[in-house]
Motif scaffolding. Structure first.
Motif, short mmCIF file in Angstrom:
data_model
loop_
_atom_site.label_atom_id
_atom_site.label_comp_id
_atom_site.label_asym_id
_atom_site.label_seq_id
_atom_site.Cartn_x
_atom_site.Cartn_y
_atom_site.Cartn_z
N ASN A 1 0.86 -1.19 0.00
CA ASN A 1 0.00 0.00 0.00
C ASN A 1 0.89 1.24 0.00
O ASN A 1 2.06 1.17 0.40
N ILE A 2 0.33 2.36 -0.44
CA ILE A 2 1.04 3.63 -0.29
C ILE A 2 0.22 4.56 0.59
O ILE A 2 -1.01 4.61 0.48
N HIS A 3 0.92 5.26 1.48
CA HIS A 3 0.24 6.14 2.43
C HIS A 3 0.91 7.52 2.37
O HIS A 3 2.14 7.62 2.34
N PRO A 4 0.10 8.61 2.38
CA PRO A 4 0.67 9.95 2.20
C PRO A 4 1.24 10.60 3.46
O PRO A 4 0.93 11.75 3.77
N SER A 5 2.09 9.87 4.19
CA SER A 5 2.86 10.46 5.30
C SER A 5 4.06 9.58 5.54
O SER A 5 4.17 8.48 4.98
N THR B 1 4.91 6.80 2.20
CA THR B 1 5.46 5.50 2.63
C THR B 1 4.81 4.39 1.83
O THR B 1 3.58 4.34 1.72
N VAL B 2 5.62 3.48 1.31
CA VAL B 2 5.11 2.24 0.73
C VAL B 2 5.38 1.14 1.76
O VAL B 2 6.49 1.03 2.28
N HIS B 3 4.34 0.36 2.07
CA HIS B 3 4.51 -0.65 3.12
C HIS B 3 3.71 -1.91 2.80
O HIS B 3 2.74 -1.86 2.02
N VAL C 1 -2.71 -6.59 9.47
CA VAL C 1 -4.09 -6.44 9.98
C VAL C 1 -4.40 -5.04 10.51
O VAL C 1 -5.55 -4.66 10.62
N GLY C 2 -3.37 -4.26 10.81
CA GLY C 2 -3.60 -2.91 11.34
C GLY C 2 -3.87 -1.92 10.22
O GLY C 2 -3.91 -2.27 9.03
N VAL C 3 -4.07 -0.66 10.60
CA VAL C 3 -4.28 0.40 9.61
C VAL C 3 -2.94 1.11 9.38
O VAL C 3 -2.39 1.71 10.30
N ASP C 4 -2.41 1.00 8.15
CA ASP C 4 -1.15 1.66 7.78
C ASP C 4 0.00 1.26 8.71
O ASP C 4 0.84 2.09 9.07
N SER C 5 0.01 -0.02 9.12
CA SER C 5 0.96 -0.42 10.17
C SER C 5 1.98 -1.47 9.74
O SER C 5 2.82 -1.85 10.54
N GLY C 6 1.93 -1.97 8.51
CA GLY C 6 2.80 -3.09 8.12
C GLY C 6 4.24 -2.64 7.89
O GLY C 6 4.54 -1.44 7.86
N ARG D 1 11.99 -9.12 7.06
CA ARG D 1 12.63 -9.78 8.21
C ARG D 1 12.01 -9.22 9.47
O ARG D 1 12.44 -8.17 9.95
N GLY D 2 11.00 -9.90 9.94
CA GLY D 2 10.26 -9.38 11.09
C GLY D 2 9.58 -8.09 10.70
O GLY D 2 8.84 -8.03 9.73
N ARG D 3 9.88 -7.03 11.43
CA ARG D 3 9.29 -5.72 11.09
C ARG D 3 10.11 -5.00 10.03
O ARG D 3 9.68 -3.99 9.49
N ARG D 4 11.31 -5.49 9.79
CA ARG D 4 12.19 -4.75 8.88
C ARG D 4 12.13 -5.34 7.48
O ARG D 4 11.97 -6.53 7.29
#
Ligand code: GRF
Length: 199
Positions: A104-108, A133-135, A139-144, A190-193
């Motif tokens: 997803n892309i998010h504008p912040s 941010t591209v992430h 399951v969260g909102v803009d949290s991956g 790799r995990g969160r990274r």
């Protein structure tokens, strides 16, 4: 690609695919909004584009809609699901159907200002630097896990419109770059990274 709006990120990515800078093709565009610009932009380029009704909820797909979305994407044999302004939260069964393959892309600059109108949140907060941010989607909102970010300076005379415009322009550079790296298999979680390494 899934979107609900204008489709300018779709145009940037489809253009990069056509130019060969992204080694991929947009197999299918799906929207939850029948008159969304993204569907028109896809049809102009002869890319398959479908409106799939979202069902009875406002912010997510209902169960039947979710099954239809998954089936359509599977039938198009997609490797990656690229969200570009898709205004609905994806639930667990969708995420499981394309585990690790939804971006997803998010504008912040996440994790700052998740949720709606992130450029307005940035301006109201008074930050001097924001961006996009591209992430990966979880399951969260803009949290991956974060794949890539691009900064945008906040100017003294910025309005929500001027700031939003420059963030949008930054998105059009960042998103194709990230999708290109994903298509080349250079991106691993790799995990969160997220690690970028030449294949
Ligand atoms: C972008 O600003 C993106 O960050 C957000 O939705 C918007 C989509 O714009 N998730 P477009 O439809 O690609 O023009």
């Amino acid at each position: 690609m899934l979107g609900s709006g204008k489709g300018s990120n779709f145009v940037a990515i489809a253009g990069a695919c056509a130019a060969g800078t992204v080694a991929a093709e947009v197999a299918l565009v799906v929207s939850d909004v029948a008159e969304a610009g993204i569907l028109a932009r896809a049809r102009e380029r002869s890319i398959p584009a479908r409106f799939l009704p979202p069902g009875k909820f406002r912010t997510k797909l209902d169960e039947e809609a979710e099954r239809n979305y998954i089936a359509a994407l599977r039938a198009a044999d997609v490797d990656l699901v690229v969200l570009a302004g898709f205004m609905r939260v994806l639930k667990d069964s969708f995420l499981q159907a394309f585990a690790g393959r939804i971006v997803n892309i998010h504008p912040s600059l996440l994790p700052s200002f998740p949720g709606l109108a992130a450029w307005e949140q940035a301006l109201a907060h008074g930050v001097r630097v924001t961006g996009c941010t591209v992430h990966f989607v979880d399951v969260g909102v803009d949290s991956g896990p974060i794949i890539g970010q691009q900064t945008v300076l906040v100017l003294d005379d910025d309005t929500t419109e001027t700031l939003h415009q420059r963030i949008h322009a930054a998105e059009h550079a960042l998103y194709p770059r990230c999708v290109a790296a994903l298509a080349r298999g250079e991106v691993t979680i790799r995990g969160r990274r997220v690690v970028w390494r030449a294949a």
